[in-house]
Design a protein around this motif. Structure first.
Motif: not given
Length: 258
Positions: A183-184, A195-196, A215-218
């Motif tokens: 997941v993002v 998003f997946k 700054n994305d969270v994964i």
């Protein structure tokens, strides 16, 4: 009773093992190049909290030194160093340059920011052709958590970071990580988006979300096998099931004895 135990044992064994298909990246054959290739290679447009590395050179270094945050900003530094010496895009979309003041860069590319700075500097420098301005994003900063080897906040000094780069920099996905369910979470000008990404399919390279944004969270979700607590391999599962059934058999025999 013995047949029931055997049936339950076999069923548990088969359902608890993690198959190699769940662990193998990029399965299938690559598709032909599509329009997404062009979209994925479009220049990044700056957002709030991005940090820029800006270097200015000219014939007269004393003049251009006035427009720099500090002398140390001209050196190559990691993400932490550039936090203090770089130029951070504030919540209004501006960076603050000495003598020039606030310069709006929200939604601009690196090239467009460079051109804006050159235009502003031309008001102070006579020989504009002697100016050499460098504008670069100070690496890609992102957070990765869940079933990875080394979760945390990571900064990669690259112009582009793919989801594969991000996963690799965090020590890869563990055996219990769900490679089909990466997941993002991304904060954009239009709000928070989620998003997946399925890393088991070769089509991931054609995904519009293949590249990580600053700054994305994964988050890598765990497989259900981890919740069950059996084992990742057949041997681990077999050992666990034998222990469980041995305990159950011993308990039944003790009850019958009494």
């Amino acid at each position: 009773m013995k047949k029931l135990f055997l049936y339950v044992f076999v069923l548990s064994f088969l359902s608890s093992c993690i198959s190699s298909k769940k662990l193998t990246y990029f399965q299938g054959e690559p598709a032909e190049k599509s329009d997404l290739y062009r979209l994925n290679n479009e220049p990044y447009r700056l957002q709030v909290n991005d940090v820029l590395y800006i270097d200015i050179k000219a014939e007269n270094p004393e003049i251009v030194a006035l427009f720099k945050n500090s002398e140390s900003s001209t050196t190559t530094e990691g993400g932490e160093g550039l936090y203090f010496t770089g130029y951070t895009v504030d919540r209004h979309g501006n960076i603050r340059i000495p003598y020039i003041g606030d310069l709006n860069v929200l939604g601009y590319t690196e090239k467009e920011v460079r051109e804006k700075i050159e235009q502003e500097l031309s008001k102070y420098v006579k020989k504009v052709e002697s100016l050499f301005v460098t504008v670069k994003l100070a690496g890609i900063n992102f957070v990765i958590s869940g079933e990875v080897g080394s979760p945390g906040t990571i900064n990669l000094a690259q112009n582009q970071v793919s989801i594969v780069d991000a996963i690799a920099s965090a020590g890869d996905i563990t055996t219990y990580g769900d490679r089909e369910n990466v997941v993002v979470v991304r904060k954009t000008l239009d709000g928070v988006q989620k998003f997946k990404i399925n890393l088991l399919e070769i089509d991931v390279f054609e995904s519009e979300n293949f590249y990580v944004k600053p700054n994305d969270v994964i988050y890598v979700a765990p497989l259900k096998q981890k919740t069950w607590g059996f084992g990742a391999t057949g041997l681990q599962t077999f050992t666990t099931l034998v222990t469980v059934f041995s305990f159950i058999t011993t308990t039944i025999l003790l009850i019958q004895t009494f």
